[in-house]
Motif scaffolding. Structure first.
Motif, PDB file in Angstrom:
ATOM      1  N   ASN A   1      10.090   4.655 -10.466  1.00 28.80           N
ATOM      2  CA  ASN A   1      11.228   5.668 -10.213  1.00 28.80           C
ATOM      3  C   ASN A   1      12.470   5.326  -9.391  1.00 28.80           C
ATOM      4  OD1 ASN A   1      10.147   4.930  -7.747  1.00 28.80           O
ATOM      5  ND2 ASN A   1       9.701   6.761  -6.903  1.00 28.80           N
ATOM      6  N   GLY A   2      12.714   3.855  -9.645  1.00 28.44           N
ATOM      7  CA  GLY A   2      13.830   3.134  -9.143  1.00 28.44           C
ATOM      8  C   GLY A   2      13.745   2.480  -7.610  1.00 28.44           C
TER       9      GLY A   2
ATOM     10  N   TYR B   1       0.904   5.097  -8.567  1.00 29.81           N
ATOM     11  CA  TYR B   1       1.363   5.296  -7.057  1.00 29.81           C
ATOM     12  C   TYR B   1       2.187   6.114  -7.078  1.00 29.81           C
ATOM     13  CZ  TYR B   1       3.406   3.504  -2.782  1.00 29.81           C
ATOM     14  OH  TYR B   1       3.761   3.473  -1.439  1.00 29.81           O
ATOM     15  N   VAL B   2       3.386   6.235  -7.612  1.00 30.91           N
ATOM     16  CA  VAL B   2       4.337   7.032  -7.757  1.00 30.91           C
ATOM     17  C   VAL B   2       4.093   8.405  -7.703  1.00 30.91           C
ATOM     18  CG1 VAL B   2       6.480   7.624  -8.760  1.00 30.91           C
ATOM     19  CG2 VAL B   2       6.265   5.321  -8.530  1.00 30.91           C
TER      20      VAL B   2
ATOM     21  N   LEU C   1       6.947   9.619  -1.997  1.00 29.07           N
ATOM     22  CA  LEU C   1       7.600   8.635  -1.338  1.00 29.07           C
ATOM     23  C   LEU C   1       8.543   9.055  -0.344  1.00 29.07           C
ATOM     24  CD1 LEU C   1       8.359   6.423  -4.677  1.00 29.07           C
ATOM     25  CD2 LEU C   1       6.684   6.448  -3.083  1.00 29.07           C
ATOM     26  N   TYR C   2       8.722  10.187  -0.057  1.00 26.13           N
ATOM     27  CA  TYR C   2       9.734  10.911   0.894  1.00 26.13           C
ATOM     28  C   TYR C   2       9.027  11.290   2.329  1.00 26.13           C
ATOM     29  CZ  TYR C   2      12.845  10.157  -2.957  1.00 26.13           C
ATOM     30  OH  TYR C   2      13.624   9.641  -3.905  1.00 26.13           O
ATOM     31  N   GLY C   3       7.839  10.864   2.221  1.00 29.05           N
ATOM     32  CA  GLY C   3       7.071  11.355   3.334  1.00 29.05           C
ATOM     33  C   GLY C   3       6.321  12.749   3.639  1.00 29.05           C
ATOM     34  N   LYS C   4       6.448  13.567   2.539  1.00 31.58           N
ATOM     35  CA  LYS C   4       6.038  14.688   2.750  1.00 31.58           C
ATOM     36  C   LYS C   4       4.650  14.910   2.610  1.00 31.58           C
ATOM     37  CE  LYS C   4      10.174  16.668   0.996  1.00 31.58           C
ATOM     38  NZ  LYS C   4      10.928  17.580  -0.048  1.00 31.58           N
TER      39      LYS C   4
END
Length: 216
Positions: A48-49, A166-167, A172-175
């Motif tokens: 996802n970059g 994993y993605v 990845l934004y902690g939600k």
């Protein structure tokens, strides 16, 4: 962001160290010293970059240091279980390791990748792709692939299986406070795998996929 820990398990001389070195450094040596246990900590580029720190644990042969092996299994987020396609005993050890992982991590743990290395050794191959797919289905192992560390074949694909999951599994934004993939074996897909003759090289097999490559 939580560091991903990937643990490589398998019999001695199946190519664990060579596979890791090929992925991280693009290098291969025909002869490597026996590994007593080594950890790599590197930053990788996720699908996802986003850049992410990854810890890769290279373990000793599956019959050595059982206490340390159990610790590594307990701490691992993803378990890569390797065998050599020219060594039937190494496959038996790999399947035993898959059972041990579930004894330690729980029977529903599904982040196990079964990897048959050394597909470059066509003349001495003992284990077919179809046989391993059947065993994977019966054991409920969602992911399996075949590689050649020597030829750098499917090495990146192996790690893509892990990084893509994993993605998907981690917010990845902690939600999200959950990091466990909940993929389940799909009966329809299992039948598809059983009925198709699959190519030995250049494919990544995932029982939780919805399609089979056209060249299978």
């Amino acid at each position: 962001m939580k560091q991903i820990q990937i643990v490589f398990l398998g019999a001695e001389k199946v190519g664990k160290t060579s596979t890791i070195n090929q992925f991280l450094y693009g290098s291969f040596q025909d002869k490597t010293d026996a590994t007593l246990g080594h950890c790599y900590s590197e930053t990788v580029f996720l699908p996802n970059g986003i850049f992410q720190n990854v810890k890769i644990v290279d373990t000793a042969g599956s019959d050595e240091f059982p206490a340390m092996r159990r610790v590594n299994i307990k701490n691992g987020d993803y378990l890569v279980v390797m065998y050599a396609v020219d060594n039937r005993q190494s496959l038996d050890q790999a399947l035993n390791l898959c059972q041990e992982i579930r004894e330690i991590k729980g029977k529903d743990f599904n982040r196990i990748i079964l990897v048959g290395n050394k597909i470059d050794k066509k003349d001495t191959r003992e284990i077919t792709t179809e046989e391993v797919l059947r065993k994977s289905i019966s054991e409920g192992i969602l992911w399996c692939t075949e590689t050649s560390a020597k030829l750098n074949c499917n090495i990146r694909c192996l790690f893509q299986i892990i990084l893509q999951d994993y993605v998907i599994s981690y917010d990845l934004y902690g939600k999200s406070d959950k990091g466990v993939s909940k993929y389940k074996t799909n009966t329809k897909n299992s039948i598809m795998f059983k009925s198709k003759k699959l190519s030995v090289q250049n494919l990544v097999y995932s029982i939780c996929s919805t399609t089979i490559p056209k060249n299978a």
